[in-house]
Design a protein around this motif. Sequence first.
Motif, PDB file in Angstrom:
ATOM      1  N   ALA A 160       0.833  -1.210   0.000  1.00 49.71           N
ATOM      2  CA  ALA A 160       0.000   0.000   0.000  1.00 49.71           C
ATOM      3  C   ALA A 160       0.863   1.254   0.000  1.00 49.71           C
ATOM      4  N   ILE A 161       1.930   1.242   0.781  1.00 51.41           N
ATOM      5  CA  ILE A 161       2.837   2.399   0.848  1.00 51.41           C
ATOM      6  C   ILE A 161       3.469   2.645  -0.523  1.00 51.41           C
ATOM      7  N   LYS A 162       3.906   1.532  -1.150  1.00 48.49           N
ATOM      8  CA  LYS A 162       4.554   1.654  -2.459  1.00 48.49           C
ATOM      9  C   LYS A 162       3.566   2.133  -3.514  1.00 48.49           C
ATOM     10  N   ALA A 163       2.358   1.544  -3.509  1.00 45.66           N
ATOM     11  CA  ALA A 163       1.347   1.902  -4.516  1.00 45.66           C
ATOM     12  C   ALA A 163       0.928   3.360  -4.392  1.00 45.66           C
ATOM     13  N   ALA A 164       0.841   3.856  -3.172  1.00 45.88           N
ATOM     14  CA  ALA A 164       0.428   5.245  -2.943  1.00 45.88           C
ATOM     15  C   ALA A 164       1.575   6.232  -3.132  1.00 45.88           C
ATOM     16  N   ARG A 165       2.770   5.702  -3.316  1.00 46.54           N
ATOM     17  CA  ARG A 165       3.970   6.525  -3.490  1.00 46.54           C
ATOM     18  C   ARG A 165       4.113   7.560  -2.379  1.00 46.54           C
ATOM     19  N   VAL A 166       3.942   7.098  -1.170  1.00 44.57           N
ATOM     20  CA  VAL A 166       4.096   7.993  -0.014  1.00 44.57           C
ATOM     21  C   VAL A 166       5.536   8.507   0.024  1.00 44.57           C
ATOM     22  N   LYS A 167       5.670   9.807   0.109  1.00 44.77           N
ATOM     23  CA  LYS A 167       7.007  10.429   0.133  1.00 44.77           C
ATOM     24  C   LYS A 167       7.468  10.511   1.591  1.00 44.77           C
ATOM     25  N   ILE A 168       8.516   9.724   1.911  1.00 36.61           N
ATOM     26  CA  ILE A 168       8.948   9.526   3.299  1.00 36.61           C
ATOM     27  C   ILE A 168      10.344  10.098   3.519  1.00 36.61           C
ATOM     28  N   GLY A 169      10.513  10.810   4.612  1.00 36.44           N
ATOM     29  CA  GLY A 169      11.837  11.198   5.088  1.00 36.44           C
ATOM     30  C   GLY A 169      12.083  10.507   6.405  1.00 36.44           C
ATOM     31  N   THR A 184       8.858  -7.846  21.441  1.00 32.17           N
ATOM     32  CA  THR A 184       8.308  -7.638  22.783  1.00 32.17           C
ATOM     33  C   THR A 184       9.078  -6.520  23.482  1.00 32.17           C
ATOM     34  N   ASP A 185       9.770  -5.746  22.684  1.00 28.28           N
ATOM     35  CA  ASP A 185      10.406  -4.517  23.138  1.00 28.28           C
ATOM     36  C   ASP A 185       9.904  -3.407  22.224  1.00 28.28           C
ATOM     37  N   LYS A 186      10.090  -2.179  22.618  1.00 25.39           N
ATOM     38  CA  LYS A 186       9.598  -1.045  21.834  1.00 25.39           C
ATOM     39  C   LYS A 186      10.265  -1.015  20.456  1.00 25.39           C
ATOM     40  N   ASP A 187       9.500  -0.659  19.429  1.00 27.12           N
ATOM     41  CA  ASP A 187      10.022  -0.653  18.067  1.00 27.12           C
ATOM     42  C   ASP A 187       9.706   0.668  17.383  1.00 27.12           C
ATOM     43  N   GLY A 188      10.663   1.580  17.416  1.00 29.15           N
ATOM     44  CA  GLY A 188      10.479   2.894  16.828  1.00 29.15           C
ATOM     45  C   GLY A 188      10.461   2.879  15.311  1.00 29.15           C
ATOM     46  N   ILE A 189      11.185   1.945  14.700  1.00 31.81           N
ATOM     47  CA  ILE A 189      11.169   1.829  13.236  1.00 31.81           C
ATOM     48  C   ILE A 189       9.778   1.421  12.774  1.00 31.81           C
ATOM     49  N   LEU A 190       9.210   0.432  13.445  1.00 29.96           N
ATOM     50  CA  LEU A 190       7.880  -0.081  13.106  1.00 29.96           C
ATOM     51  C   LEU A 190       6.816   1.002  13.205  1.00 29.96           C
ATOM     52  N   LEU A 191       6.805   1.728  14.311  1.00 29.93           N
ATOM     53  CA  LEU A 191       5.784   2.769  14.514  1.00 29.93           C
ATOM     54  C   LEU A 191       5.973   3.920  13.532  1.00 29.93           C
ATOM     55  N   ALA A 192       7.226   4.199  13.171  1.00 26.24           N
ATOM     56  CA  ALA A 192       7.483   5.252  12.185  1.00 26.24           C
ATOM     57  C   ALA A 192       6.982   4.820  10.808  1.00 26.24           C
ATOM     58  N   LEU A 193       7.208   3.554  10.444  1.00 24.74           N
ATOM     59  CA  LEU A 193       6.761   3.048   9.147  1.00 24.74           C
ATOM     60  C   LEU A 193       5.237   2.928   9.097  1.00 24.74           C
ATOM     61  N   LEU A 194       4.626   2.660  10.252  1.00 24.26           N
ATOM     62  CA  LEU A 194       3.164   2.585  10.302  1.00 24.26           C
ATOM     63  C   LEU A 194       2.520   3.897   9.856  1.00 24.26           C
ATOM     64  N   ALA A 195       3.155   5.007  10.164  1.00 24.38           N
ATOM     65  CA  ALA A 195       2.595   6.312   9.766  1.00 24.38           C
ATOM     66  C   ALA A 195       2.419   6.378   8.252  1.00 24.38           C
ATOM     67  N   SER A 196       3.355   5.794   7.507  1.00 24.79           N
ATOM     68  CA  SER A 196       3.244   5.779   6.045  1.00 24.79           C
ATOM     69  C   SER A 196       2.112   4.868   5.588  1.00 24.79           C
ATOM     70  N   GLU A 197       1.928   3.737   6.256  1.00 27.07           N
ATOM     71  CA  GLU A 197       0.800   2.865   5.920  1.00 27.07           C
ATOM     72  C   GLU A 197      -0.524   3.593   6.165  1.00 27.07           C
ATOM     73  N   ILE A 198      -0.617   4.284   7.275  1.00 31.86           N
ATOM     74  CA  ILE A 198      -1.843   5.028   7.594  1.00 31.86           C
ATOM     75  C   ILE A 198      -2.158   6.055   6.509  1.00 31.86           C
ATOM     76  N   ILE A 199      -1.132   6.779   6.074  1.00 31.16           N
ATOM     77  CA  ILE A 199      -1.317   7.777   5.004  1.00 31.16           C
ATOM     78  C   ILE A 199      -1.753   7.091   3.715  1.00 31.16           C
ATOM     79  N   ALA A 200      -1.089   5.977   3.384  1.00 36.49           N
ATOM     80  CA  ALA A 200      -1.383   5.274   2.126  1.00 36.49           C
ATOM     81  C   ALA A 200      -2.798   4.724   2.099  1.00 36.49           C
ATOM     82  N   VAL A 201      -3.247   4.134   3.209  1.00 35.10           N
ATOM     83  CA  VAL A 201      -4.543   3.447   3.236  1.00 35.10           C
ATOM     84  C   VAL A 201      -5.711   4.411   3.436  1.00 35.10           C
ATOM     85  N   THR A 202      -5.529   5.410   4.294  1.00 39.28           N
ATOM     86  CA  THR A 202      -6.647   6.320   4.614  1.00 39.28           C
ATOM     87  C   THR A 202      -6.662   7.576   3.749  1.00 39.28           C
ATOM     88  N   GLY A 203      -5.506   7.910   3.159  1.00 38.52           N
ATOM     89  CA  GLY A 203      -5.414   9.160   2.406  1.00 38.52           C
ATOM     90  C   GLY A 203      -5.336  10.378   3.305  1.00 38.52           C
TER      91      GLY A 203
END
Length: 540
Positions: A217-226, A402-421
């Motif tokens: 979804a992130i790739k298809a939506a071409r979310v521009k990520i920094g 089972t430990d905190k994952d900052g990479i995962l939560l940061a990447l989730l933001a792009s999925e949210i943008i891609a899926v919800t617009g």
Amino acid sequence: MTSRAGTYAQESDLIDDEAVVRAYYELKPDASIPAQRVVFGTSGHRGSSLDTAFNEDHIAACTQAIVEYRETQGTTGPLFIGADTHVLSGPAMTTALEVLIGNQVEVYTDAHDDYVPTPAVSHAIIKYNREHPGLPQADGIVVTPSHNPPRDGGFKYNPPHGGPADTDATSWIANRANELIANGLKGVDRAEPSGVEGYDFCEEYVADLVNIIDIDAIKAARVKIGADPLGGASVSYWKLIGEKYGLDLTVVNPRVDPKWPFMTLDWDEKIRMDPSSKFVMASVLEHKDEYQVVTGNDADADRHGIVTPDGGLLNPNHYLAVAIQYLYSHRPDWRADAAIGKTLVSSSIIDHVAESLGRRLWEVPVGFKWFVPGLVDGSVAFGGEESAGASFLRKDGTAWTTDKDGILLALLASEIIAVTGKSPSQLYRELTEKFGDPVYERIDAAATKEQKAKLGKLSGDAITATELAGDPIVAKLSEAPGNGAAVGGVKVVTENAWFAARPSGTEDVYKIYAESFKGAEHLAQVQAEAKRIVDEALEG
């Protein structure tokens, strides 16, 4: 005098990294001095070599104690070890390897001699144990003081469940380590670190992301990520994520320098890699209009910061609420009864989100370790802390980390943008339209060591007040509602606001977390009354 918070570090702010390393080897701790003892906080033992609080003897003793502890637990599988970009992490890693090899422990280090984020170690432990049922279990060590200043070092143990060690484990390890230091390290076995196995932490972690994030979804939506690793261990990870999946992803600052000269100063004018701080993230905010989302991570990448063009830096509480709302609506294979995990000092807007989703809220004390059992068995699908730390389950409802994952939560933001617009900032505004717009702040209040000790053991029954800022008090908690564990302080709740008070582990203050759904003026009233209520209880 004008504060330099949020401005770039100057030469005078930078550490003498050679002096820090020299002190690591030359200064010898005295176990009879409290400040020089091994003390495991919520995320391991931390300190600076310059203060004789993080030195070679500490790490040799800690590692030997971990070896002995894992033997008492029957943990005889391999140990995964990784380190972040702090200057003391390299020397501490070498010391730890000498002791592990001296004790004939099978060890996996990074195959490319690269930095390793905390979530990558947790991921490796869980993956190994899942793929080797019936065999001796693996565990791990992460050499990191997380977001602490450049002069600090840190050392933490993750048992076979992959998450932070619990208090029983850390107390045992700390006590044994101090005993070894007091005895001049007699009983510490060391050898040249040879015969160590290589493990590609980065490749294994990044290749598995398709099972937890909707990369397509992130790739298809071409979310521009920094992505800004803030000079931390996630540098190679973000580069590989962009390349492997063909995303429009730019690592906006790929520099690694243990002095962190490229950082902007935190609120107290110190260099600190906390991606939830607007001061630390000032350099990242400069890029907010260039991308649909810009993310930041701390040195071991267990924390996240999310920046959007329309919202700037999201308050961590705001993003947790958005992430929860989105995930529990877009993960159909999660258990229908999987709870939402939050620390009791996280925003109450999460309570409203949980109720609207028809999900059980699981409220626990401060510390990510409390989420571990639920993430392991799938009964808690998301665990989040107000300090920008969280993790959640794979798409199939099994454990990711089972430990905190900052990479995962940061990447989730792009999925949210891609899926919800919509950006996470927009989605948070929609939540406030439904549930109200809370104002949240943490402040400090002076306290003696005796008062802090009393607060840590205070019962909710000791609070005699019946009102808080004009509203009736509906709960006085000294135990967390989710698991009945001691809060290490108190939480007082009304229909429109709450505050929690906890002693600081490092300074002569106690922390007041407070939130109001009635605006900033009401929050100030809550904070003032909170201090009075707590001070009265401490005097009583």
